[in-house]
Write a protein that holds these residues in place. Structure first.
Motif, PDB file in Angstrom:
ATOM      1  N   ILE A 209      -0.909  -5.916  -4.894  1.00  0.00           N
ATOM      2  CA  ILE A 209      -2.192  -6.290  -4.302  1.00  0.00           C
ATOM      3  C   ILE A 209      -1.991  -7.493  -3.383  1.00  0.00           C
ATOM      4  O   ILE A 209      -1.228  -8.408  -3.696  1.00  0.00           O
ATOM      5  CB  ILE A 209      -3.228  -6.581  -5.421  1.00  0.00           C
ATOM      6  N   ASP A 210      -2.632  -7.433  -2.246  1.00  0.00           N
ATOM      7  CA  ASP A 210      -2.534  -8.549  -1.287  1.00  0.00           C
ATOM      8  C   ASP A 210      -3.797  -8.581  -0.443  1.00  0.00           C
ATOM      9  O   ASP A 210      -4.284  -7.531   0.005  1.00  0.00           O
ATOM     10  CB  ASP A 210      -1.297  -8.363  -0.391  1.00  0.00           C
ATOM     11  N   ILE A 215      -1.998  -2.383  -1.936  1.00  0.00           N
ATOM     12  CA  ILE A 215      -1.205  -1.881  -0.811  1.00  0.00           C
ATOM     13  C   ILE A 215      -0.098  -0.918  -1.248  1.00  0.00           C
ATOM     14  O   ILE A 215       0.507  -0.243  -0.416  1.00  0.00           O
ATOM     15  CB  ILE A 215      -0.601  -3.048   0.012  1.00  0.00           C
ATOM     16  N   ALA A 216       0.179  -0.876  -2.535  1.00  0.00           N
ATOM     17  CA  ALA A 216       1.173   0.082  -3.020  1.00  0.00           C
ATOM     18  C   ALA A 216       0.946   0.306  -4.500  1.00  0.00           C
ATOM     19  O   ALA A 216       0.476  -0.597  -5.210  1.00  0.00           O
ATOM     20  CB  ALA A 216       2.590  -0.437  -2.781  1.00  0.00           C
ATOM     21  N   GLU A 303      10.431  -7.486  -4.643  1.00  0.00           N
ATOM     22  CA  GLU A 303      10.335  -8.540  -3.630  1.00  0.00           C
ATOM     23  C   GLU A 303      10.537  -7.917  -2.245  1.00  0.00           C
ATOM     24  O   GLU A 303       9.797  -8.204  -1.302  1.00  0.00           O
ATOM     25  CB  GLU A 303      11.417  -9.598  -3.902  1.00  0.00           C
ATOM     26  N   ALA A 304      11.562  -7.050  -2.188  1.00  0.00           N
ATOM     27  CA  ALA A 304      11.845  -6.377  -0.908  1.00  0.00           C
ATOM     28  C   ALA A 304      10.687  -5.463  -0.515  1.00  0.00           C
ATOM     29  O   ALA A 304      10.359  -5.328   0.675  1.00  0.00           O
ATOM     30  CB  ALA A 304      13.145  -5.583  -1.028  1.00  0.00           C
ATOM     31  N   VAL A 305      10.090  -4.841  -1.520  1.00  0.00           N
ATOM     32  CA  VAL A 305       8.952  -3.966  -1.231  1.00  0.00           C
ATOM     33  C   VAL A 305       7.817  -4.781  -0.621  1.00  0.00           C
ATOM     34  O   VAL A 305       7.233  -4.402   0.393  1.00  0.00           O
ATOM     35  CB  VAL A 305       8.464  -3.267  -2.521  1.00  0.00           C
ATOM     36  N   PHE A 306       7.522  -5.920  -1.257  1.00  0.00           N
ATOM     37  CA  PHE A 306       6.433  -6.756  -0.777  1.00  0.00           C
ATOM     38  C   PHE A 306       6.735  -7.250   0.629  1.00  0.00           C
ATOM     39  O   PHE A 306       5.870  -7.251   1.511  1.00  0.00           O
ATOM     40  CB  PHE A 306       6.208  -7.929  -1.753  1.00  0.00           C
ATOM     41  N   LEU A 307       8.004  -7.661   0.804  1.00  0.00           N
ATOM     42  CA  LEU A 307       8.431  -8.146   2.120  1.00  0.00           C
ATOM     43  C   LEU A 307       8.262  -7.039   3.165  1.00  0.00           C
ATOM     44  O   LEU A 307       7.782  -7.262   4.274  1.00  0.00           O
ATOM     45  CB  LEU A 307       9.895  -8.595   2.023  1.00  0.00           C
ATOM     46  N   LEU A 314       6.939 -12.733  -1.656  1.00  0.00           N
ATOM     47  CA  LEU A 314       5.917 -12.629  -2.699  1.00  0.00           C
ATOM     48  C   LEU A 314       5.376 -13.987  -3.113  1.00  0.00           C
ATOM     49  O   LEU A 314       4.222 -14.130  -3.488  1.00  0.00           O
ATOM     50  CB  LEU A 314       6.523 -11.899  -3.900  1.00  0.00           C
ATOM     51  N   ARG A 315       6.215 -15.008  -3.094  1.00  0.00           N
ATOM     52  CA  ARG A 315       5.772 -16.310  -3.602  1.00  0.00           C
ATOM     53  C   ARG A 315       5.165 -17.205  -2.522  1.00  0.00           C
ATOM     54  O   ARG A 315       4.905 -18.365  -2.767  1.00  0.00           O
ATOM     55  CB  ARG A 315       6.940 -17.026  -4.287  1.00  0.00           C
TER      56      ARG A 315
END
Lengths: 316, 418
Positions: A209-210, A215-216, A303-307, A314-315
């Motif tokens: 979530i963002d 989002i995924a 992390e890579a997914v979020f990126l 992510l942070r």
């Protein structure tokens, strides 16, 4: 793990000009640990607050165990357990007194309440210190009692909102083990976190979530697949005796290497399997006289997914 | 039931908080004790046996009928167990007896006392008459008793048309403090006064009291300031109690309560109930402490006292809830609570008597909870009034409580349900 216990449909929450949650939909199956992963301010707590009947959705609805959070809040509150992000306890009361108070707020009493208090104290491992005031507890112990309160009335689904924030690694480990143990016994858990490692370790499925949007959504494997299946090698070299730029092309031609590039004096190399290509790359560098200063291998992760999805870490 | 659970939890946590206990109990008691010590009328443990055979000296220099009335009453059989009266002619010698600890008080009726009260047959104007009481500065209860007896006699004389009724009534109200002997004044005074021929409508007696070696003092200061401080600190704790709902909101326990199957109305009522219960306990403990530590009397009407205390707490907690419901956060609630408590304390009589206030100040004073509470309490404790005489104060406090709660509870509901 098949029957759906929670179904959120197009949840929205607006606070004046802030549209904190924008059309979030997901479902949670019975016996599942479902994590909402996202940075601070992404809308995780607002979402869990709507599901806890603490906030009324501006639009949309959710059914929990068949009850609507909009119209059947009293029924919903009976089947959910809530572990808030804050230590929501009374510091002047002992752990046992806290549990007794919260149990009574769920309509419990008598022998049943006493029995449940002992049971949850045992689950969180604080039976021996139950008579002490909560204010004397460490942060980790307070977190564990915070969880115990949520388990008192044996809810069908437990909402845990960032339960490991601000505690030491040992306490964090203990809480994660407790969550896993509870889930083994059949408890369904909705877990929010901004720690990728926690979501990865605990969850059967993860929703990312963002900015108030989901989002995924999928298992960890399904999510990482969206960014490809390549390992990423980061290799820093001493370029004083050779030109690293001249080495990009030969490294890119090594079998198994998908793509190679150079940023400053560091090679970024994508490969199907880092282990199989690493020896060839080192040999190439050695032959050219480029001494390796640092080497890191990143496997595909959340992390890579979020990126990949947001262009931000992510942070952030 | 959940309302009571929440109320009891709040009360328990409040009384377990050592810092809060300072404001709840320690501060009012300590300040009251300091005031009592400053005014010299505090009794910490009964160093003297107050209620029997109090040695007093009567110096009656008046050769008229009125002085004789006082003398007859003071030396009557009805007061024989309470007072040991020695008659002396020399005032200075009598005062030395006090300094030597031989007597607790000297009652001095000056020469010509009756003549100043009884109108001359010639119609000449008369002045104001004074009786002086000299007391032992180390003595605490005895001066109160002697002064009260003299006041009873004077009150009876001043209001001759109602002398018998008032004397009887007041004597009965003081009986709890002074013992049953004084109650018999009702029988004595009418007899004594019926033999006199005074123009009581126009004449007034006044009473001067002084302690040997010290300046004149108000003997009822302690009895006034204990209720004053109790009401003053009650206001603080009631605002603090109301503010606790905001504390729970920021600490997360209020949102958590709202995730349990407990209606918001029950949560708010429970919180208000906790504040109310805390206030009642605070006031009760202060009354008991002042009664047993300082020997302070809270009057004879337990029912009247209970009514005034409960309604004072009701009004104070209601006002606290109302003001808190409209504040933005704990800090603002804190500032508002402290300001209102201080202003109400100053205007409402917690620090000084409001009896002499007039005009706008008197009007402003009557807008405060403290004023109505103090009026009711001092009527009960100092004037010895009964249940019926404090109904007005009780009604005003009750209305304040009802109105403020009626406004506060919906305001809190609107605030917390999002």
């Amino acid at each position: 793990m098949s029957e759906t216990i929670l179904k959120a449909q197009d949840l929205h929450k607006r606070f004046d000009k802030v549209h904190a949650v924008q059309g979030v939909s997901f479902d949670i199956r019975q016996g599942e640990i479902f994590s909402l992963l996202g940075p601070n301010g992404a809308g995780k707590t607002t979402t869990i607050s709507m599901l806890s009947c603490l906030l009324t959705p501006t639009k949309g609805d959710a059914q929990i165990d068949g009850y609507s959070v909009r119209t059947q809040a009293d029924k919903v509150k009976q089947v959910i357990g809530v572990v808030p992000q804050e230590i929501s306890l009374y510091p002047d009361l002992s752990a046992r007194e806290n549990l007794a108070f919260w149990g009574r707020m769920y309509g419990m009493g008598g022998a049943q309440l006493k029995e449940r208090i002992e049971a949850v104290l045992d689950i969180v491992g604080l039976s021996q210190r139950a008579k002490e005031k909560v204010e004397t507890y460490s942060g980790g112990m307070k977190r564990r009692i915070n969880i115990a309160v949520g388990l008192l009335h044996q809810p069908k689904i437990l909402f845990m909102d960032e339960p490991t924030v601000g505690i030491d690694p040992q306490s964090r480990r203990r809480i994660l083990d407790t969550v896993l143990e509870l889930n083994k016994k059949g408890l369904t858990v909705l877990y929010t976190t901004h720690y990728m490692e926690e979501a990865a370790e605990l969850s059967h499925r993860i929703g990312i979530i963002d900015h108030g949007k989901l989002i995924a959504l999928g298992t960890q494997e399904e999510l990482t697949r969206t960014v490809g299946e390549y390992d990423t090698l980061h290799i820093s070299v001493d370029g004083s005796k050779t030109d690293p730029g001249a080495l990009v092309e030969p490294i890119g031609k090594i079998k198994g290497v998908h793509r190679a590039s150079l940023e400053d004096s560091s090679f970024i190399i994508q490969a199907e399997d880092a282990n199989t290509v690493l020896a060839g790359i080192i040999a190439q560098l050695d032959k050219a006289g480029a001494r390796v200063l640092n080497l890191r291998v990143d496997e595909p992760n959340l992390e890579a997914v979020f990126l990949h999805l947001t262009g931000r870490a992510l942070r952030d | 039931m959940k309302v009571l659970r929440i109320a009891w939890k709040d009360t328990l946590t409040r009384f377990r908080d050592r810092k809060a206990l300072i404001g709840l109990l320690a501060a009012p008691l300590i300040i009251s004790a300091l005031i009592g010590l400053a005014f010299g009328n505090i009794n910490f443990g009964g160093s003297e046996p107050p209620l029997s055979h109090i040695p007093i000296i009567l110096v009656n220099e008046d050769d008229g009928q009125l002085g004789q009335v006082y003398e007859d009453v003071l030396t009557s059989d009805a007061l024989a167990d309470l007072l040991d009266v020695t008659k002396m002619d020399d005032l200075q010698a009598a005062r030395i007896q006090i300094e030597q600890g031989e007597a607790r008080a000297v009652v001095h009726i000056p020469t010509g006392f009756s003549n100043q009260i009884i109108p001359a047959s010639t119609g000449a104007s008369v002045g104001q008459a004074s009786i002086k009481i000299f007391t032992d500065p180390t003595s605490t209860v005895a001066p109160v008793i002697v002064k009260s007896i003299i006041e009873q006699i004077s009150a009876g004389i001043n209001t001759v048309n109602l002398a018998a009724e008032i004397s009887a009534q007041q004597a009965m109200e003081y009986a709890g403090i002074l013992g049953p002997e004084l109650a018999r004044l009702a029988e004595i005074l009418p007899e004594e006064l019926s033999q006199e021929n005074f123009d009581f409508e126009t004449q007034k007696l006044s009473l001067n009291k002084s302690q040997v070696g010290e300046v004149q003092q108000d003997i009822n200061a302690f009895a006034y300031f204990v209720p004053g401080m109790a009401v003053y600190f009650l206001m603080f704790s009631m605002f603090g109690g109301a503010r606790s709902i905001l504390d729970e909101e920021s600490r997360g326990t209020l949102p958590r309560l709202m995730t349990t199957p407990t209606p918001i109305s029950e949560i708010i009522l429970g919180k208000m109930g906790g504040t109310f219960l805390t206030g009642v306990l605070q006031f009760t403990i202060l009354m008991l402490a002042s009664r047993y530590i300082f020997q302070l009397s809270w009057g004879n009407s337990l029912l009247g006292l209970a009514m005034i205390v409960l309604l004072t707490v009701f009004a104070a907690s209601g006002l606290g809830a109302l003001l808190t419901s409209f504040t933005r956060n704990q800090l603002q609630a804190n500032v508002v609570g402290m300001t209102v408590s201080l202003v109400f304390g100053a205007l409402g009589g917690s620090f000084f008597s409001t009896q002499n206030l007039t005009g706008a100040l008197d009007f402003a004073s009557r807008l405060t909870i403290n004023r109505w509470a103090m009026d009711g309490l001092t009527k009960l404790t100092i004037s010895g009034a009964g249940f019926n005489e404090v109904l007005t104060e009780a009604a005003v406090l009750g209305v304040i409580g009802l109105v403020t709660y009626a406004l506060a509870i919906p305001a809190f509901q609107r605030r917390f349900v999002k």
